[in-house]
Design a protein around this motif. Sequence first.
Motif, PDB file in Angstrom:
ATOM      1  N   HIS A  53       0.821  -1.213   0.000  1.00 25.78           N
ATOM      2  CA  HIS A  53       0.000   0.000   0.000  1.00 25.78           C
ATOM      3  C   HIS A  53       0.861   1.272   0.000  1.00 25.78           C
ATOM      4  O   HIS A  53       0.602   2.188  -0.797  1.00 25.78           O
ATOM      5  CB  HIS A  53      -0.977  -0.003   1.179  1.00 25.78           C
ATOM      6  CG  HIS A  53      -1.857   1.193   1.226  1.00 25.78           C
ATOM      7  ND1 HIS A  53      -2.983   1.319   0.444  1.00 25.78           N
ATOM      8  CD2 HIS A  53      -1.761   2.347   1.948  1.00 25.78           C
ATOM      9  CE1 HIS A  53      -3.548   2.486   0.672  1.00 25.78           C
ATOM     10  NE2 HIS A  53      -2.829   3.129   1.585  1.00 25.78           N
ATOM     11  N   THR A  57       0.948   4.339  -2.785  1.00 26.60           N
ATOM     12  CA  THR A  57       0.729   5.718  -2.359  1.00 26.60           C
ATOM     13  C   THR A  57       1.866   6.604  -2.853  1.00 26.60           C
ATOM     14  O   THR A  57       1.627   7.688  -3.407  1.00 26.60           O
ATOM     15  CB  THR A  57       0.603   5.796  -0.826  1.00 26.60           C
ATOM     16  OG1 THR A  57      -0.478   4.951  -0.411  1.00 26.60           O
ATOM     17  CG2 THR A  57       0.356   7.211  -0.344  1.00 26.60           C
ATOM     18  N   THR A  66      -3.130  10.412  -7.261  1.00 26.63           N
ATOM     19  CA  THR A  66      -3.559   9.977  -5.928  1.00 26.63           C
ATOM     20  C   THR A  66      -5.023   9.536  -5.907  1.00 26.63           C
ATOM     21  O   THR A  66      -5.387   8.625  -5.170  1.00 26.63           O
ATOM     22  CB  THR A  66      -3.356  11.107  -4.909  1.00 26.63           C
ATOM     23  OG1 THR A  66      -2.018  11.562  -5.014  1.00 26.63           O
ATOM     24  CG2 THR A  66      -3.618  10.642  -3.496  1.00 26.63           C
ATOM     25  N   GLY A  67      -5.833  10.157  -6.739  1.00 29.04           N
ATOM     26  CA  GLY A  67      -7.260   9.833  -6.769  1.00 29.04           C
ATOM     27  C   GLY A  67      -7.542   8.387  -7.128  1.00 29.04           C
ATOM     28  O   GLY A  67      -8.594   7.851  -6.765  1.00 29.04           O
ATOM     29  N   MET A  69      -6.263   5.758  -5.942  1.00 32.06           N
ATOM     30  CA  MET A  69      -6.329   4.939  -4.723  1.00 32.06           C
ATOM     31  C   MET A  69      -7.693   5.086  -4.057  1.00 32.06           C
ATOM     32  O   MET A  69      -8.178   4.152  -3.424  1.00 32.06           O
ATOM     33  CB  MET A  69      -5.223   5.342  -3.760  1.00 32.06           C
ATOM     34  CG  MET A  69      -5.075   4.415  -2.578  1.00 32.06           C
ATOM     35  SD  MET A  69      -4.383   2.814  -3.002  1.00 32.06           S
ATOM     36  CE  MET A  69      -2.658   3.188  -2.923  1.00 32.06           C
ATOM     37  N   HIS A  70      -8.308   6.228  -4.219  1.00 35.92           N
ATOM     38  CA  HIS A  70      -9.582   6.501  -3.543  1.00 35.92           C
ATOM     39  C   HIS A  70     -10.794   6.168  -4.408  1.00 35.92           C
ATOM     40  O   HIS A  70     -11.918   6.144  -3.892  1.00 35.92           O
ATOM     41  CB  HIS A  70      -9.619   7.954  -3.081  1.00 35.92           C
ATOM     42  CG  HIS A  70      -8.460   8.298  -2.198  1.00 35.92           C
ATOM     43  ND1 HIS A  70      -8.324   7.806  -0.914  1.00 35.92           N
ATOM     44  CD2 HIS A  70      -7.360   9.045  -2.421  1.00 35.92           C
ATOM     45  CE1 HIS A  70      -7.204   8.244  -0.392  1.00 35.92           C
ATOM     46  NE2 HIS A  70      -6.589   8.999  -1.280  1.00 35.92           N
ATOM     47  N   ASP A  71     -10.585   5.907  -5.680  1.00 38.68           N
ATOM     48  CA  ASP A  71     -11.674   5.473  -6.553  1.00 38.68           C
ATOM     49  C   ASP A  71     -12.022   4.031  -6.197  1.00 38.68           C
ATOM     50  O   ASP A  71     -11.121   3.193  -6.049  1.00 38.68           O
ATOM     51  CB  ASP A  71     -11.225   5.556  -8.018  1.00 38.68           C
ATOM     52  CG  ASP A  71     -12.286   5.053  -8.964  1.00 38.68           C
ATOM     53  OD1 ASP A  71     -13.242   5.802  -9.227  1.00 38.68           O
ATOM     54  OD2 ASP A  71     -12.152   3.890  -9.425  1.00 38.68           O
ATOM     55  N   GLY A  75      -9.225   1.376  -6.676  1.00 37.39           N
ATOM     56  CA  GLY A  75      -8.772   1.034  -5.324  1.00 37.39           C
ATOM     57  C   GLY A  75      -8.911  -0.453  -5.042  1.00 37.39           C
ATOM     58  O   GLY A  75      -8.003  -1.077  -4.470  1.00 37.39           O
ATOM     59  N   GLU A 126     -19.575   1.572  -1.679  1.00 41.37           N
ATOM     60  CA  GLU A 126     -18.138   1.268  -1.678  1.00 41.37           C
ATOM     61  C   GLU A 126     -17.753   0.354  -0.513  1.00 41.37           C
ATOM     62  O   GLU A 126     -16.916  -0.535  -0.665  1.00 41.37           O
ATOM     63  CB  GLU A 126     -17.330   2.560  -1.617  1.00 41.37           C
ATOM     64  CG  GLU A 126     -17.486   3.413  -2.848  1.00 41.37           C
ATOM     65  CD  GLU A 126     -16.762   4.740  -2.734  1.00 41.37           C
ATOM     66  OE1 GLU A 126     -15.803   4.848  -1.935  1.00 41.37           O
ATOM     67  OE2 GLU A 126     -17.156   5.674  -3.449  1.00 41.37           O
TER      68      GLU A 126
END
Length: 155
Positions: A53, A57, A66-67, A69-71, A75, A126
């Motif tokens: 992880h 990052t 970076t987005g 990882m949050h999608d 993700g 999610e």
Amino acid sequence: MSTPTHAPDAAAAQPEAAHSDTALATHHLSARKFTIHFLEMVVAMAVGMVALHPVWTLVLDATGATGLMHDPYTGALIMATNMTIAMSAWMRVRGHRWRPIAEMGAAMYVPFLVLFVPLALGLIGEGALMLWGHVLMLPAMAAAMLLRPHEYAHC
């Protein structure tokens, strides 16, 4: 008076058949071996998630992505990749062939891929994607192991 003749023992007459039966017996996957290997894979997956992880990052921050990882879609795929890398490495150390490694890797991705449909349709959120993706990996892994019990008998 004639003495009765005995037919030769089937195993003695066909030594390869006897060897085959012995080989089958030695490739029996016991519940203990199954459980130990299964737990080893779960531990390897957890190690992969924790260890890889930060790498993702770092790379995604450096590239301005970076987005990803949050999608929820990317993700989940990144997490499945982390687990697959560590699990595949451990399986290779344990002497597994590439095909079973690929099958076990598929067990990491398929649950998420299946769940992407209800996520896209708004039927699950999610959190449910992550929860059920991980939960469904476990029977998918067991199915991959039961598909080739001889592969896991030596573990």
